[in-house]
Design a protein around this motif. Structure first.
Motif, PDB file in Angstrom:
ATOM      1  N   ALA A 109       0.831  -1.084   0.410  1.00  0.00           N
ATOM      2  CA  ALA A 109       0.012  -0.092   0.008  1.00  0.00           C
ATOM      3  C   ALA A 109       1.194   1.208   0.064  1.00  0.00           C
ATOM      4  O   ALA A 109       0.564   2.226  -0.807  1.00  0.00           O
ATOM      5  CB  ALA A 109      -0.775  -0.007   1.005  1.00  0.00           C
ATOM      6  N   MET A 110       2.040   1.328   0.616  1.00  0.00           N
ATOM      7  CA  MET A 110       2.883   2.496   0.663  1.00  0.00           C
ATOM      8  C   MET A 110       3.277   3.046  -0.483  1.00  0.00           C
ATOM      9  O   MET A 110       3.637   3.504  -0.857  1.00  0.00           O
ATOM     10  CB  MET A 110       4.421   2.262   1.671  1.00  0.00           C
ATOM     11  CG  MET A 110       3.297   2.497   3.177  1.00  0.00           C
ATOM     12  SD  MET A 110       4.833   1.985   4.068  1.00  0.00           S
ATOM     13  CE  MET A 110       5.793   3.298   4.020  1.00  0.00           C
ATOM     14  N   VAL A 111       3.557   1.539  -1.378  1.00  0.00           N
ATOM     15  CA  VAL A 111       3.976   2.164  -2.969  1.00  0.00           C
ATOM     16  C   VAL A 111       3.186   3.003  -3.704  1.00  0.00           C
ATOM     17  O   VAL A 111       3.229   3.755  -4.347  1.00  0.00           O
ATOM     18  CB  VAL A 111       4.516   0.889  -3.689  1.00  0.00           C
ATOM     19  CG1 VAL A 111       4.696   1.089  -5.515  1.00  0.00           C
ATOM     20  CG2 VAL A 111       5.401  -0.370  -2.814  1.00  0.00           C
ATOM     21  N   GLY A 112       1.398   2.430  -3.632  1.00  0.00           N
ATOM     22  CA  GLY A 112       0.955   3.128  -3.969  1.00  0.00           C
ATOM     23  C   GLY A 112       0.598   4.938  -3.784  1.00  0.00           C
ATOM     24  O   GLY A 112       0.205   5.195  -3.959  1.00  0.00           O
ATOM     25  N   LEU A 113       0.569   4.984  -2.347  1.00  0.00           N
ATOM     26  CA  LEU A 113       0.305   5.939  -1.573  1.00  0.00           C
ATOM     27  C   LEU A 113       1.711   6.794  -1.753  1.00  0.00           C
ATOM     28  O   LEU A 113       1.485   8.068  -2.070  1.00  0.00           O
ATOM     29  CB  LEU A 113       0.632   5.834  -0.546  1.00  0.00           C
ATOM     30  CG  LEU A 113       0.690   6.577   0.801  1.00  0.00           C
ATOM     31  CD1 LEU A 113      -0.614   7.593   0.603  1.00  0.00           C
ATOM     32  CD2 LEU A 113       0.711   6.392   2.310  1.00  0.00           C
ATOM     33  N   ASN A 114       3.142   6.311  -1.815  1.00  0.00           N
ATOM     34  CA  ASN A 114       4.387   7.352  -1.997  1.00  0.00           C
ATOM     35  C   ASN A 114       4.478   7.416  -3.812  1.00  0.00           C
ATOM     36  O   ASN A 114       5.009   8.414  -3.764  1.00  0.00           O
ATOM     37  CB  ASN A 114       5.486   6.777  -1.611  1.00  0.00           C
ATOM     38  CG  ASN A 114       5.517   6.630  -0.096  1.00  0.00           C
ATOM     39  OD1 ASN A 114       4.999   7.566   0.501  1.00  0.00           O
ATOM     40  ND2 ASN A 114       6.255   5.076  -0.234  1.00  0.00           N
ATOM     41  N   TYR A 115       3.830   6.800  -4.745  1.00  0.00           N
ATOM     42  CA  TYR A 115       3.781   6.932  -5.798  1.00  0.00           C
ATOM     43  C   TYR A 115       2.916   7.564  -6.642  1.00  0.00           C
ATOM     44  O   TYR A 115       2.566   7.301  -7.869  1.00  0.00           O
ATOM     45  CB  TYR A 115       4.423   6.103  -6.171  1.00  0.00           C
ATOM     46  CG  TYR A 115       5.977   5.555  -6.185  1.00  0.00           C
ATOM     47  CD1 TYR A 115       6.778   6.820  -6.860  1.00  0.00           C
ATOM     48  CD2 TYR A 115       6.124   4.765  -5.749  1.00  0.00           C
ATOM     49  CE1 TYR A 115       8.140   6.892  -6.162  1.00  0.00           C
ATOM     50  CE2 TYR A 115       7.655   5.150  -4.530  1.00  0.00           C
ATOM     51  CZ  TYR A 115       8.799   5.921  -5.030  1.00  0.00           C
ATOM     52  OH  TYR A 115       9.953   5.375  -4.706  1.00  0.00           O
ATOM     53  N   GLY A 116       1.581   8.094  -5.975  1.00  0.00           N
ATOM     54  CA  GLY A 116       0.460   9.035  -6.795  1.00  0.00           C
ATOM     55  C   GLY A 116      -0.798   8.399  -6.703  1.00  0.00           C
ATOM     56  O   GLY A 116      -1.750   8.064  -7.732  1.00  0.00           O
ATOM     57  N   ALA A 117      -0.885   7.083  -6.429  1.00  0.00           N
ATOM     58  CA  ALA A 117      -2.097   6.122  -6.777  1.00  0.00           C
ATOM     59  C   ALA A 117      -2.802   5.987  -5.062  1.00  0.00           C
ATOM     60  O   ALA A 117      -3.006   4.965  -4.702  1.00  0.00           O
ATOM     61  CB  ALA A 117      -1.935   4.853  -6.844  1.00  0.00           C
ATOM     62  N   PRO A 118      -3.469   7.312  -4.058  1.00  0.00           N
ATOM     63  CA  PRO A 118      -3.680   6.575  -2.679  1.00  0.00           C
ATOM     64  C   PRO A 118      -5.081   6.372  -2.788  1.00  0.00           C
ATOM     65  O   PRO A 118      -5.154   5.679  -1.651  1.00  0.00           O
ATOM     66  CB  PRO A 118      -3.927   8.253  -2.529  1.00  0.00           C
ATOM     67  CG  PRO A 118      -4.045   9.485  -3.705  1.00  0.00           C
ATOM     68  CD  PRO A 118      -3.297   8.756  -4.450  1.00  0.00           C
TER      69      PRO A 118
END
Length: 192
Positions: free
Chosen positions: A10-19
């Motif tokens: 989930a952190m990947v999406g959060l950190n790269y524009g897919a919250p």
């Protein structure tokens, strides 16, 4: 283990524009972690809080903040250790800094930033820069875009070149999108 993998994913999406995607995955991680306090449950709740704040679900983000605070208070031993599977106070403060910033609760954000910096003993360039980039976002919210731009540009200028296209740049770009007029131009020039 599944909760940890999902929380980190989930952190990947959060950190790269897919919250939005991050919020869905963090919710799944939270369910997988179960009802008891654990590092995985706290991480999932923290990521969920940040993701919900990023998509504008402020009531959901506040509920997730309450959840992560409750969980973090109950952690001890390996669950609170500064390891891959632990959720230490420093990481908690870093997550809260971003969440409160996105919520527009600058008083709580400034406190989380101070806590995070006090707990960051290593010279982590990325962690310190991310926390430092939350401060100008708060200054903008508090009505001082000039100070926000000055601080953000200084943080970005001090970054080693290897870090300039990282998460710090993403946070600076987010600030840039919320500015207008001369402050927007000045920060755009600094990021170019």
């Amino acid at each position: 283990m599944t909760a940890w993998v999902l929380g980190r994913h989930a952190m990947v999406g959060l950190n790269y524009g897919a919250p939005g995607q991050a919020a869905r995955i963090a919710e799944q991680a939270r369910r997988e972690a179960g009802a008891g306090p654990s590092g995985a449950a706290a991480l999932a709740a923290a990521v969920n809080a940040r993701a919900l704040a990023a998509v504008g679900d402020l009531p959901g983000a506040r509920r997730a903040v309450n959840d992560v605070r409750t969980l973090a208070e109950q952690l001890d031993g390996p669950e609170a250790a500064d390891t891959w599977f632990g959720y230490p106070a420093q990481k908690h403060a870093v997550h809260l800094s971003q969440t409160y910033t996105l919520l527009g609760d600058t008083r709580a954000a400034y406190q989380a930033q101070d806590d995070a910096l006090a707990l960051t003993s290593s010279p982590s360039v990325m962690t310190r820069a991310l926390i430092a980039m939350d401060t100008p976002a708060c200054l903008r919210i508090d009505g001082d875009p000039s100070a926000a731009v000055e601080m953000a540009a200084a943080v970005y200028d001090r970054l080693p070149p290897a870090y300039r296209n990282s998460l710090v740049h993403s946070r600076a770009q987010l600030l840039h999108r919320h500015l207008d007029g001369a402050p927007r131009r000045l920060l755009g020039d600094a990021l170019a």
